[in-house]
Design a protein around this motif. Sequence first.
Motif, PDB file in Angstrom:
ATOM      1  N   LEU A 108      42.762  39.910  38.703  1.00  0.00           N
ATOM      2  CA  LEU A 108      43.761  39.688  37.668  1.00  0.00           C
ATOM      3  C   LEU A 108      43.943  38.189  37.495  1.00  0.00           C
ATOM      4  O   LEU A 108      43.537  37.399  38.365  1.00  0.00           O
ATOM      5  CB  LEU A 108      45.099  40.317  38.065  1.00  0.00           C
ATOM      6  CG  LEU A 108      45.176  41.845  38.045  1.00  0.00           C
ATOM      7  CD1 LEU A 108      46.409  42.320  38.806  1.00  0.00           C
ATOM      8  CD2 LEU A 108      45.216  42.362  36.602  1.00  0.00           C
ATOM      9  N   THR A 129      41.373  46.755  36.359  1.00  0.00           N
ATOM     10  CA  THR A 129      42.173  45.548  36.127  1.00  0.00           C
ATOM     11  C   THR A 129      41.451  44.701  35.072  1.00  0.00           C
ATOM     12  O   THR A 129      41.411  45.077  33.911  1.00  0.00           O
ATOM     13  CB  THR A 129      42.414  44.786  37.434  1.00  0.00           C
ATOM     14  OG1 THR A 129      41.170  44.582  38.131  1.00  0.00           O
ATOM     15  CG2 THR A 129      43.365  45.550  38.347  1.00  0.00           C
ATOM     16  N   TYR A 130      40.840  43.585  35.483  1.00  0.00           N
ATOM     17  CA  TYR A 130      40.124  42.747  34.518  1.00  0.00           C
ATOM     18  C   TYR A 130      38.920  43.496  33.949  1.00  0.00           C
ATOM     19  O   TYR A 130      38.199  44.182  34.673  1.00  0.00           O
ATOM     20  CB  TYR A 130      39.656  41.460  35.189  1.00  0.00           C
ATOM     21  CG  TYR A 130      38.760  40.607  34.319  1.00  0.00           C
ATOM     22  CD1 TYR A 130      39.205  40.099  33.099  1.00  0.00           C
ATOM     23  CD2 TYR A 130      37.451  40.312  34.716  1.00  0.00           C
ATOM     24  CE1 TYR A 130      38.378  39.323  32.300  1.00  0.00           C
ATOM     25  CE2 TYR A 130      36.618  39.530  33.925  1.00  0.00           C
ATOM     26  CZ  TYR A 130      37.088  39.035  32.720  1.00  0.00           C
ATOM     27  OH  TYR A 130      36.257  38.268  31.931  1.00  0.00           O
ATOM     28  N   HIS A 160      43.212  44.094  29.014  1.00  0.00           N
ATOM     29  CA  HIS A 160      42.488  43.959  30.280  1.00  0.00           C
ATOM     30  C   HIS A 160      41.593  42.725  30.260  1.00  0.00           C
ATOM     31  O   HIS A 160      41.323  42.132  31.296  1.00  0.00           O
ATOM     32  CB  HIS A 160      41.642  45.206  30.544  1.00  0.00           C
ATOM     33  CG  HIS A 160      42.439  46.409  30.929  1.00  0.00           C
ATOM     34  ND1 HIS A 160      42.877  46.624  32.220  1.00  0.00           N
ATOM     35  CD2 HIS A 160      42.881  47.464  30.205  1.00  0.00           C
ATOM     36  CE1 HIS A 160      43.552  47.766  32.272  1.00  0.00           C
ATOM     37  NE2 HIS A 160      43.575  48.298  31.050  1.00  0.00           N
ATOM     38  N   MET A 187      46.709  46.306  34.167  1.00  0.00           N
ATOM     39  CA  MET A 187      46.152  47.137  35.227  1.00  0.00           C
ATOM     40  C   MET A 187      46.351  48.600  34.854  1.00  0.00           C
ATOM     41  O   MET A 187      47.297  48.959  34.148  1.00  0.00           O
ATOM     42  CB  MET A 187      46.826  46.856  36.572  1.00  0.00           C
ATOM     43  CG  MET A 187      48.279  47.317  36.633  1.00  0.00           C
ATOM     44  SD  MET A 187      48.875  47.495  38.321  1.00  0.00           S
ATOM     45  CE  MET A 187      50.578  48.007  38.042  1.00  0.00           C
TER      46      MET A 187
END
Length: 331
Positions: free
Chosen positions: A221, A249-250, A275, A281
């Motif tokens: 993140l 997440t990312y 994201h 998330m």
Amino acid sequence: MAVVAVVGGGAGAWAHVDHQERERAEQAALVRVDDAVGSRDADVALWGASDATVGRAVTATTRAEAGAALAALAEQARATLAASEGKVADDATRQALAAVLAEADAAAATPGPSAATARRVAATLGAAHATVAQAQVEWQQAQDAAAARAARPTTPSGGGTGSSGGTATGTPPSCRTTYDGPPFYTSPATDGGDGSNGKLPPSALTAVSWDVDPRGTPYYLRNDAAAALERLNGAFRARFGHDLDLDLTYRDYATQVAMREALGTIAAVPGTSSHGTGLAMDVPELPCEYGWGTPQRDWLVANGPSYGWVVPSWARQNGSNPEYWHFEYRG
């Protein structure tokens, strides 16, 4: 003529003295620069690895001291490099250490490397060494967390878009994942990323400390969002007795494109996903754990804002695109 000769001689003497003064001043300046570089390198090395060997290397004042300290530091780094094989999430950190280690070996093999060279190489090697050591610790923590999660009898395996999409043996149908598409996973940082959506460089992202995805990729993140989630997870763990489960997440740009192609308009237009900013998330799409009205989701909704994590209006149960698993960091 005598007067002229005297004056001329005085001027020559003055010029000679002035030249000596300039040389001394230049030498003093070089010493100050070298001291400043040494101090900077010492700080970097000691920040990266609070190791007595690094300290000796960056404060060495003689060629012999410099060579011996650098050789000792290289041996420590070599041991860490060997011990960390297969035990870091991103092997690029080990490759970077190996490259610096080769430079250190070359410097140490030189008869009496200069103290300045030793300081520079030791600072770089100390920082690279510390990065790998920390990555190994984080990898082990993630493995321990994954094992602990697997041992929890109340947690079905499988999950949402970031998992295999399978269902757990013995899981009641109503508790199985609500995701039925192809599997997608969280993304690592984008090497050489320009900072735009889905192209965040490693310097912009931090991995959470307690979990990795099914492929072993850390959950990254944006730095401030990750720090806030660490605090939120501590409170969540105190309430429920286990860490917060994560699914995605990312999400890098390539994954956004793949998801749009596979899922259609359900997925965000590539380059616009929250994201892709490192500020979102997803928890697993497990309705009996995180679905509408479950204790865990209700707690996240009520307490998340205290840590900057909220449910956007569109993802709420009465929103335009309800997603019980989605949360975003707003600071």
